[in-house]
Design a protein around this motif. Structure first.
Motif, mmCIF file in Angstrom:
data_model
loop_
_atom_site.group_PDB
_atom_site.id
_atom_site.type_symbol
_atom_site.label_atom_id
_atom_site.label_comp_id
_atom_site.label_asym_id
_atom_site.label_seq_id
_atom_site.Cartn_x
_atom_site.Cartn_y
_atom_site.Cartn_z
ATOM 1 N N TYR A 263 0.840 -1.206 0.000
ATOM 2 C CA TYR A 263 0.000 0.000 0.000
ATOM 3 C C TYR A 263 0.881 1.266 0.000
ATOM 4 N N GLN A 264 1.912 1.268 0.858
ATOM 5 C CA GLN A 264 2.794 2.447 0.939
ATOM 6 C C GLN A 264 3.533 2.679 -0.380
ATOM 7 N N VAL A 265 4.003 1.591 -0.991
ATOM 8 C CA VAL A 265 4.710 1.711 -2.270
ATOM 9 C C VAL A 265 3.776 2.259 -3.345
ATOM 10 N N LYS A 266 2.537 1.764 -3.356
ATOM 11 C CA LYS A 266 1.552 2.246 -4.352
ATOM 12 C C LYS A 266 1.297 3.744 -4.167
ATOM 13 N N GLU A 267 1.104 4.170 -2.910
ATOM 14 C CA GLU A 267 0.821 5.578 -2.627
ATOM 15 C C GLU A 267 1.998 6.482 -2.996
ATOM 16 N N LEU A 268 3.220 6.064 -2.609
ATOM 17 C CA LEU A 268 4.401 6.898 -2.883
ATOM 18 C C LEU A 268 4.726 6.931 -4.376
ATOM 19 N N SER A 269 4.478 5.806 -5.066
ATOM 20 C CA SER A 269 4.691 5.786 -6.527
ATOM 21 C C SER A 269 3.743 6.759 -7.209
ATOM 22 N N ALA A 296 1.844 -4.377 -6.130
ATOM 23 C CA ALA A 296 0.943 -3.217 -5.987
ATOM 24 C C ALA A 296 0.123 -2.982 -7.249
ATOM 25 N N SER A 297 0.702 -3.313 -8.404
ATOM 26 C CA SER A 297 -0.007 -3.088 -9.672
ATOM 27 C C SER A 297 -1.225 -4.003 -9.822
ATOM 28 N N LEU A 298 -1.299 -5.039 -8.992
ATOM 29 C CA LEU A 298 -2.406 -6.001 -9.084
ATOM 30 C C LEU A 298 -3.607 -5.603 -8.220
ATOM 31 N N PHE A 299 -3.469 -4.517 -7.442
ATOM 32 C CA PHE A 299 -4.536 -4.083 -6.539
ATOM 33 C C PHE A 299 -4.873 -2.623 -6.768
ATOM 34 N N THR A 300 -6.131 -2.278 -6.494
ATOM 35 C CA THR A 300 -6.494 -0.860 -6.426
ATOM 36 C C THR A 300 -6.218 -0.382 -5.001
ATOM 37 N N GLU A 301 -6.164 0.923 -4.843
ATOM 38 C CA GLU A 301 -5.952 1.503 -3.506
ATOM 39 C C GLU A 301 -7.080 1.075 -2.552
ATOM 40 N N HIS A 302 -8.316 1.069 -3.068
ATOM 41 C CA HIS A 302 -9.475 0.681 -2.265
ATOM 42 C C HIS A 302 -9.359 -0.766 -1.794
ATOM 43 N N GLU A 303 -8.920 -1.654 -2.692
ATOM 44 C CA GLU A 303 -8.767 -3.077 -2.340
ATOM 45 C C GLU A 303 -7.726 -3.256 -1.237
ATOM 46 N N LEU A 304 -6.624 -2.525 -1.330
ATOM 47 C CA LEU A 304 -5.551 -2.651 -0.328
ATOM 48 C C LEU A 304 -6.021 -2.178 1.050
ATOM 49 N N ILE A 307 -8.205 -4.846 2.465
ATOM 50 C CA ILE A 307 -7.404 -5.988 2.939
ATOM 51 C C ILE A 307 -6.755 -5.662 4.287
ATOM 52 N N LEU A 308 -6.224 -4.455 4.428
ATOM 53 C CA LEU A 308 -5.597 -4.058 5.702
ATOM 54 C C LEU A 308 -6.620 -4.066 6.838
ATOM 55 N N ASN A 309 -7.850 -3.659 6.537
ATOM 56 C CA ASN A 309 -8.924 -3.718 7.553
ATOM 57 C C ASN A 309 -9.254 -5.166 7.925
ATOM 58 N N GLN A 310 -9.270 -6.042 6.910
ATOM 59 C CA GLN A 310 -9.535 -7.461 7.170
ATOM 60 C C GLN A 310 -8.433 -8.075 8.038
ATOM 61 N N LEU A 311 -7.198 -7.669 7.776
ATOM 62 C CA LEU A 311 -6.064 -8.170 8.568
ATOM 63 C C LEU A 311 -6.149 -7.689 10.020
#
Length: 338
Positions: A263-269, A296-304, A307-311
């Motif tokens: 998630y962090q890599v996706k946001e910073l990219s 990260a390219s396989l997920f949308t920001e919303h999906e990530l 997933i973090l909430n599920q974890l």
């Protein structure tokens, strides 16, 4: 890291002063050992090798030693650990150092001594006169986290010490399965070199045969299988981990760490940061950032975020004992595959 310093040491082209600093303790130790091995015979060490901890000993005592002629040998080696006076940090010790003695020595080092500073700090205080002097007069080696390119060079160089060739695909596979911890890489690489023998070659197949996946790399593979809809293979990795007595809570924690990184890599990219900048900001190895960027390219920001909430929910359920721990993880993996 500048591997030219190692090349010079192996050719016995020594400098009178070395300044080695950085946070990669394994490389600091490796460089020190390489220098001692090449600059001094084993039977000379008792007489001509001195090691000082500058948190306990004033630097002028070490300098006095460096100015003493070697006994029954060609040269002395004087190693100085923890020179905190080269940094902006406040010294933890109460030792008073006469820095002017060191400044005088740096101007005219003894021709028969190799003086080595080993400074386990990320940065030195460039404003200090002694730091400027050392950087101008010493052979300087910075050993912070190696870039992926330097890791490849370092692995190839170590294999070469055994007279073993290693392919670039084998190096890539080794990093994939063993991670970027230099101690672990060294153990696995040395094992493979002994297996193939002198003049042998390490291939991708050699790595697959001999190197076990680290727990972190198994977690990476598990996620990779799930996102590529290979649920059976993902569950097989999960059950293998349980069979190897890995705690479900630890597996969950590592899944959360990896998804947080993705998630962090996706946001910073998205904000325009390059992989090296992201690695510096997140304080992780650039190779891990490269792998996370691919996932990260396989997920949308919303999906990530979902997933973090599920974890987080799975973590709560495990710690409160609401459900069986294995079942919680199985359900998470299955939901992820959907």
């Amino acid at each position: 890291m500048n591997l030219d310093v190692w090349k010079k040491i192996k050719k016995k082209q020594f400098s009178p002063i070395y300044l080695m600093y950085g946070t990669e303790a394994f490389l600091l130790q490796e460089t020190k050992d390489l220098l001692i091995k090449n600059a001094m015979h084993e039977d000379e060490k008792d007489f001509n090798l001195s090691v000082y901890d500058l948190e306990e000993t004033p630097v002028e005592i070490a300098i006095s030693d460096a100015e003493t002629l070697p006994f029954m040998g060609e040269r002395r080696i004087v190693i100085l650990h923890n020179p905190s006076f080269l940094t902006a940090e406040k010294a933890k010790d109460k030792v008073e150092h006469r820095i002017e003695k060191l400044e005088q020595y740096v101007k005219e080092p003894a021709p028969f001594t190799i003086l080595v500073f080993i400074a386990p700090y990320e940065k030195l205080d460039e404003r200090k006169k002694i730091v400027k002097q050392l950087k101008a007069n010493a052979e300087v080696l910075t050993v912070n986290t190696l870039s992926e390119k330097d890791l490849h060079l370092w692995i190839a160089d170590r294999a070469n010490q055994y007279h073993v060739a290693i392919s670039s695909t084998a190096i890539q596979e080794l990093l994939q399965v063993a991670g970027t911890n230099l101690m672990i890489i060294t153990q696995e690489l040395d094992k493979m070199c002994l297996y193939v023998g002198a003049e042998g070659s390490i291939t991708e197949d050699t790595v697959k045969l001999l190197v076990p996946r680290s727990l972190e790399q198994n977690i990476f593979s598990l996620i990779d299988k799930v996102v590529n809809r290979k649920l059976a293979e993902a569950l097989r990795i999960f059950y293998d981990l349980l069979q190897n007595n890995e705690e479900p809570l630890k597996i969950l924690s590592l899944l959360a760490t990896q998804f947080r990184l993705i998630y962090q890599v996706k946001e910073l990219s998205k904000m325009g940061y390059g992989q090296q900048q992201i690695a510096g900001n997140l304080k992780v190895h650039p190779f891990r950032v490269k792998l996370a960027a691919g996932q990260a390219s396989l997920f949308t920001e919303h999906e990530l975020l979902k997933i973090l909430n599920q974890l987080a929910e799975a973590d709560y359920e495990m710690k409160s004992g609401k459900k069986d721990k294995q079942l919680i993880l199985e359900l998470f993996i299955m939901n992820l595959a959907k």
